[in-house]
Motif scaffolding. Structure first.
Motif, mmCIF file in Angstrom:
data_model
loop_
_atom_site.group_PDB
_atom_site.id
_atom_site.type_symbol
_atom_site.label_atom_id
_atom_site.label_comp_id
_atom_site.label_asym_id
_atom_site.label_seq_id
_atom_site.Cartn_x
_atom_site.Cartn_y
_atom_site.Cartn_z
ATOM 1 N N LEU A 133 0.808 -1.218 0.000
ATOM 2 C CA LEU A 133 0.000 0.000 0.000
ATOM 3 C C LEU A 133 0.842 1.270 0.000
ATOM 4 O O LEU A 133 0.342 2.346 -0.333
ATOM 5 C CB LEU A 133 -0.920 0.021 1.236
ATOM 6 N N PHE B 155 -3.924 5.484 1.770
ATOM 7 C CA PHE B 155 -3.962 4.035 1.610
ATOM 8 C C PHE B 155 -3.136 3.304 2.663
ATOM 9 O O PHE B 155 -3.476 2.184 3.044
ATOM 10 C CB PHE B 155 -3.469 3.658 0.214
ATOM 11 N N VAL B 156 -2.066 3.905 3.115
ATOM 12 C CA VAL B 156 -1.167 3.236 4.055
ATOM 13 C C VAL B 156 -1.889 2.936 5.366
ATOM 14 O O VAL B 156 -2.580 3.790 5.923
ATOM 15 C CB VAL B 156 0.067 4.107 4.332
ATOM 16 N N LEU B 157 -1.725 1.706 5.835
ATOM 17 C CA LEU B 157 -2.355 1.299 7.091
ATOM 18 C C LEU B 157 -1.296 0.724 8.011
ATOM 19 O O LEU B 157 -0.659 -0.279 7.685
ATOM 20 C CB LEU B 157 -3.446 0.251 6.820
ATOM 21 N N THR C 143 0.211 -1.342 11.036
ATOM 22 C CA THR C 143 -0.183 -2.611 11.642
ATOM 23 C C THR C 143 0.634 -2.835 12.902
ATOM 24 O O THR C 143 1.552 -2.078 13.224
ATOM 25 C CB THR C 143 0.048 -3.781 10.671
ATOM 26 N N ARG D 257 -10.214 7.020 4.395
ATOM 27 C CA ARG D 257 -9.128 6.160 4.884
ATOM 28 C C ARG D 257 -9.533 4.690 4.849
ATOM 29 O O ARG D 257 -8.770 3.816 4.424
ATOM 30 C CB ARG D 257 -8.752 6.569 6.308
ATOM 31 N N SER E 7 -9.908 3.435 1.208
ATOM 32 C CA SER E 7 -8.615 3.357 0.531
ATOM 33 C C SER E 7 -7.843 2.113 0.954
ATOM 34 O O SER E 7 -7.333 1.364 0.114
ATOM 35 C CB SER E 7 -7.797 4.610 0.825
ATOM 36 N N ALA E 8 -7.750 1.889 2.261
ATOM 37 C CA ALA E 8 -6.994 0.731 2.753
ATOM 38 C C ALA E 8 -7.642 -0.580 2.321
ATOM 39 O O ALA E 8 -6.966 -1.514 1.877
ATOM 40 C CB ALA E 8 -6.887 0.792 4.269
ATOM 41 N N CYS F 123 -5.979 -3.043 -0.594
ATOM 42 C CA CYS F 123 -5.594 -4.428 -0.295
ATOM 43 C C CYS F 123 -6.316 -5.411 -1.208
ATOM 44 O O CYS F 123 -5.716 -6.372 -1.708
ATOM 45 C CB CYS F 123 -5.901 -4.746 1.170
ATOM 46 N N THR G 15 -8.452 -8.795 1.656
ATOM 47 C CA THR G 15 -8.532 -7.570 2.452
ATOM 48 C C THR G 15 -8.400 -7.936 3.918
ATOM 49 O O THR G 15 -8.846 -9.011 4.331
ATOM 50 C CB THR G 15 -9.857 -6.821 2.189
#
Length: 245
Positions: free
Chosen positions: A10, A17-19, A21, A78, A81-82, A86, A93
């Motif tokens: 991402l 998009f960045v998630l 973790t 957000r 997008s994420a 994915c 996802t």
């Protein structure tokens, strides 16, 4: 392609998009913000209030319902997008259950989210709808209606607008990278999501373009105007309530 622990695929897509973790987050649990489940349920009522206040201050608006609308649209962007990123890049996802997502309401845009556990789910439109629409946007809409009197049409219009914007960004990136397969998958998933009863009446789509049937109220922000997908072509002069549905 399996979901990697850091969801690194991402990153080239940009901040929305960045998630983050558990593999990339640091610090003790006591320093971490509440989960979105706690926010929606009212167990962390100050989180949503704080986010609306942050947005209001950033936009210099004294109208809480305007700030609430923009805050909701930012979070929707957000999440879409994420999830969509994915589904397209991994074919899977992550489970974005609100109990697994921590949200820092004081962070700058885009919303700061951290996924505490990686549980792969199918990457089809049904899974995306269950995860984002029913898991997040429906309970969030109820809370915003109860607390700020937000109109349902406005909130679901924001959800549709956020999805369309995420899809445009992802499809544009895929075509620029020569990833026609990813671009086609983006379009197919987006078509499936907009067929959902909660989204199909939110606006009209022509290719990647989207024209919503409601207004997010951004025109009421000092110096604001109408957005590119707004139902209005110029800021309305009628009663502010007329634009909220």
């Amino acid at each position: 392609m399996d979901l990697d622990p850091a969801l690194a695929a991402l990153r080239p897509l940009g901040g929305f998009f960045v998630l983050r973790t558990a593999a990339t987050a640091g610090g003790p649990d006591t320093d971490r913000p509440p989960t979105l489940a706690e926010t929606y349920a009212g167990a962390a009522p100050d989180a949503l209030t704080a986010r609306v206040a942050v947005v209001a201050d950033r936009l210099r608006t004294a109208e809480p319902r305007v700030a609430a609308s923009i805050a909701q649209q930012g979070l929707a962007a957000r999440l879409w997008s994420a999830a969509l990123g994915c589904a397209v890049l991994y074919g899977r996802t992550p489970d974005l259950d609100p109990r697994l997502l921590r949200w820092d309401p004081h962070a700058s845009a885009p919303d700061d989210l951290c996924l505490t556990e990686l549980r792969p789910l199918p990457g089809d439109a049904a899974a995306l709808a269950a995860t984002v629409l029913h898991g997040h946007l429906a309970p969030l809409a109820k809370t915003l209606r109860d607390r700020y009197g937000s109109a349902p049409g406005l909130l679901w219009g924001n959800a549709g607008s956020a999805l369309a914007a995420a899809a445009r960004t992802l499809e544009s990136w895929a075509r620029a990278q020569g990833r026609t397969d990813a671009a086609q998958r983006t379009r197919a998933l987006t078509d499936g999501l907009f067929a959902h009863p909660l989204l199909r009446t939110t606006g009209a789509r022509t290719g990647a373009a989207f024209r919503r049937r409601s207004c997010c109220l951004y025109y009421r922000v000092p110096g604001g105007g109408v957005c590119g997908d707004c139902c209005f072509t110029r800021p309305p002069r009628s009663s502010p309530r007329a634009a909220s549905g």
